[in-house]
Design a protein around this motif. Structure first.
Motif, PDB file in Angstrom:
ATOM      1  N   GLN A 276       0.906  -1.216   0.132  1.00 60.09           N
ATOM      2  CA  GLN A 276       0.020  -0.030  -0.148  1.00 60.09           C
ATOM      3  C   GLN A 276       0.700   1.071  -0.092  1.00 60.09           C
ATOM      4  O   GLN A 276       0.521   2.083  -0.625  1.00 60.09           O
ATOM      5  CB  GLN A 276      -0.770  -0.065   1.145  1.00 60.09           C
ATOM      6  CG  GLN A 276      -1.752   1.255   1.324  1.00 60.09           C
ATOM      7  CD  GLN A 276      -2.572   1.211   2.441  1.00 60.09           C
ATOM      8  OE1 GLN A 276      -3.375  -0.024   3.040  1.00 60.09           O
ATOM      9  NE2 GLN A 276      -3.315   2.321   2.849  1.00 60.09           N
ATOM     10  N   GLU A 279       2.222   2.093  -3.367  1.00 57.50           N
ATOM     11  CA  GLU A 279       1.221   2.472  -4.432  1.00 57.50           C
ATOM     12  C   GLU A 279       0.856   3.775  -4.200  1.00 57.50           C
ATOM     13  O   GLU A 279       0.657   4.508  -4.887  1.00 57.50           O
ATOM     14  CB  GLU A 279       0.030   1.378  -4.345  1.00 57.50           C
ATOM     15  CG  GLU A 279       0.433   0.162  -5.075  1.00 57.50           C
ATOM     16  CD  GLU A 279      -0.880  -0.967  -4.739  1.00 57.50           C
ATOM     17  OE1 GLU A 279      -1.786  -0.410  -4.044  1.00 57.50           O
ATOM     18  OE2 GLU A 279      -0.584  -2.078  -5.136  1.00 57.50           O
ATOM     19  N   GLN A 280       0.741   4.108  -2.735  1.00 57.16           N
ATOM     20  CA  GLN A 280       0.046   5.213  -2.269  1.00 57.16           C
ATOM     21  C   GLN A 280       0.772   6.359  -1.790  1.00 57.16           C
ATOM     22  O   GLN A 280       0.679   7.475  -1.819  1.00 57.16           O
ATOM     23  CB  GLN A 280      -0.889   4.993  -1.296  1.00 57.16           C
ATOM     24  CG  GLN A 280      -2.050   4.120  -1.427  1.00 57.16           C
ATOM     25  CD  GLN A 280      -3.217   3.960  -0.406  1.00 57.16           C
ATOM     26  OE1 GLN A 280      -2.895   4.720   0.499  1.00 57.16           O
ATOM     27  NE2 GLN A 280      -4.106   3.250  -0.734  1.00 57.16           N
ATOM     28  N   GLY A 281       2.160   5.928  -1.745  1.00 55.35           N
ATOM     29  CA  GLY A 281       3.205   6.784  -1.374  1.00 55.35           C
ATOM     30  C   GLY A 281       3.649   6.893   0.243  1.00 55.35           C
ATOM     31  O   GLY A 281       4.721   7.412   0.566  1.00 55.35           O
ATOM     32  N   SER A 282       2.558   6.363   1.184  1.00 55.07           N
ATOM     33  CA  SER A 282       3.061   6.652   2.626  1.00 55.07           C
ATOM     34  C   SER A 282       1.502   6.157   3.321  1.00 55.07           C
ATOM     35  O   SER A 282       0.312   5.973   2.868  1.00 55.07           O
ATOM     36  CB  SER A 282       2.696   8.207   3.127  1.00 55.07           C
ATOM     37  OG  SER A 282       1.685   8.783   2.749  1.00 55.07           O
ATOM     38  N   VAL A 283       1.909   5.776   4.560  1.00 56.23           N
ATOM     39  CA  VAL A 283       0.434   5.367   5.456  1.00 56.23           C
ATOM     40  C   VAL A 283       0.841   5.982   6.791  1.00 56.23           C
ATOM     41  O   VAL A 283       2.235   6.206   7.012  1.00 56.23           O
ATOM     42  CB  VAL A 283       0.430   3.756   5.604  1.00 56.23           C
ATOM     43  CG1 VAL A 283       0.053   3.199   4.318  1.00 56.23           C
ATOM     44  CG2 VAL A 283       1.757   3.360   6.148  1.00 56.23           C
ATOM     45  N   SER A 307       6.835   5.804   4.156  1.00 60.92           N
ATOM     46  CA  SER A 307       6.698   6.645   3.150  1.00 60.92           C
ATOM     47  C   SER A 307       7.712   6.243   2.108  1.00 60.92           C
ATOM     48  O   SER A 307       8.891   5.710   2.411  1.00 60.92           O
ATOM     49  CB  SER A 307       6.953   8.123   3.430  1.00 60.92           C
ATOM     50  OG  SER A 307       8.038   8.546   4.026  1.00 60.92           O
TER      51      SER A 307
END
Length: 389
Positions: A276, A279-283, A307
């Motif tokens: 994730q 795909e999204q760049g960060s959590v 990130s």
């Protein structure tokens, strides 16, 4: 034919015309001076001047003019050999421009022979090393290396001789005052006009500040109580701090190269959050449970913030993740939840007791009312006491 190609005039267009046709207006006096010398029997050799082509363009030439004599030795004319200097001038100007760039560059630049003998040394290199160009030109460049590194640069000469570039070699050099400092050196071959490698140039960057910054950043990372890990695009750990070692019970050396997800109680969940991030760049604040692999198993509740980090071209190099130990917080939340549950159970029990008590009180009140009613009613009149039972 060579003159035709150089000046643009055919022999039919030029023979019989004044040579003044080929001379710029501002060079007429120069032509007269050359003519005077030739008439006096002198040779004029390699004079750099300007000439004009048929189209009007002015270009640089090197002239050699010699008198032509008859059989009696009388001067009856002049022969002129002109060599176009356009490319040479351009090359010279480019060389001058490059020399100015090198002299004014903040990068330490030097050149040497294939045997490693220094042939040039710019001011930035003087500032970097403490040696002036007069002190180093003609000496082998190996004197700048510590004793245990002398063979390092010598080993690169075979690559340079083969025409290869060697970029970003990190090594150690020694200043004039004896201090050692880290550098990054790029080696490039120098070719002659025939393409033969005749030497090498070096561009040297001082890495002292960069190393100090990296050491400072590393010390800050190591001092952190949070776990920090760098993870490659394929999910392998490439670096980890001491906090990660404490939480996992695995040494840094053993951590590097292993799968990031295998240190959690739910590896699939950990792998999913890693994908994730890619795909999204960060959590932010993603809950996971770390498993300690020491002598006894210990579970650590963590919140992960991660990130993606990239190079200057935007290529993803991996993920940087930070985990905060929230075990005490989670335990406190669980204890608080348990206390609240116990309190709710006690409240429900009290409510049941209250309802039971109220019910009993209501029954007692009802009984009291009935007793009072019976007392007030008393035995019926005309009935004997023996019949009242």
């Amino acid at each position: 034919p060579a003159a035709e190609r150089m000046f643009g005039y055919s022999s039919e267009e030029s023979v019989g015309k004044s040579a003044r046709l080929l001379v710029p207006d501002d060079r007429a006096d120069e032509m007269l001076a050359i003519s005077t010398k030739v008439k006096a029997g002198q040779h004029v050799q390699d004079v750099e001047t300007m000439r004009v082509r048929k189209g009007g363009t002015v270009f640089p030439v090197s002239l050699t003019v010699s008198p032509i004599r008859d059989e009696d030795g009388e001067i009856i004319g002049a022969s002129s050999i002109a060599r176009d200097l356009t490319e040479q001038r351009a090359a010279f100007e480019a060389a001058q421009h490059m020399a100015a760039i090198i002299e004014g560059s903040d990068d330490a630049i030097s050149s040497s022979t294939l045997e490693g003998i220094i042939t040039s040394w710019n001011p930035a290199f003087q500032k970097l090393s403490g040696y002036s160009s007069e002190e180093v030109i003609g000496k082998p460049g190996s004197f700048l290396s510590p004793e245990d590194r002398v063979g390092e640069i010598d080993a690169l000469l075979s690559k340079i001789k083969a025409g290869e570039h060697v970029e970003g070699l990190e090594t150690i050099l020694v200043r004039k005052d004896g201090t050692m400092f880290p550098v990054s050196i790029t080696f490039s071959p120098i070719h002659d006009a025939d393409g033969t490698v005749v030497g090498l140039s070096t561009i040297t960057h001082d890495l002292t500040k960069k190393k100090e910054a990296l050491e400072l950043a590393r010390s800050m990372i190591e001092a952190s109580l949070d776990s920090f890990v760098a993870i490659s695009p394929d999910g392998k750990i490439t670096d980890a701090n001491e906090a990660t070692v404490r939480l996992t019970g695995v040494s840094r050396h053993q951590l590097i190269g292993t799968s990031f997800s295998e240190y959690f109680t739910d590896p699939e969940k950990a792998e999913g959050i890693y994908q994730q991030v890619l795909e999204q760049g960060s959590v932010t604040d993603f809950p996971l449970t770390l498993r300690h692999r020491g002598g006894h198993e210990t579970l650590t509740e963590v919140l992960y913030n991660a990130s993606v980090y990239s190079d200057t071209r935007g290529k993803k190099l991996g993920v940087f993740a930070a985990a905060r130990d929230v075990t005490k917080r989670v335990q406190a939340q669980r204890e608080n939840a348990e206390q609240q549950a116990r309190a709710l159970d006690r409240l429900a029990e009290l409510e049941r007791f209250q309802r039971l008590t109220v019910g009993r009180e209501l029954k007692m009140i009802e009984l009291k009312k009935q007793v009072e009613y019976l007392k007030k009613s008393g035995p019926a009149r005309g009935v004997e006491p023996d019949d009242q039972h």
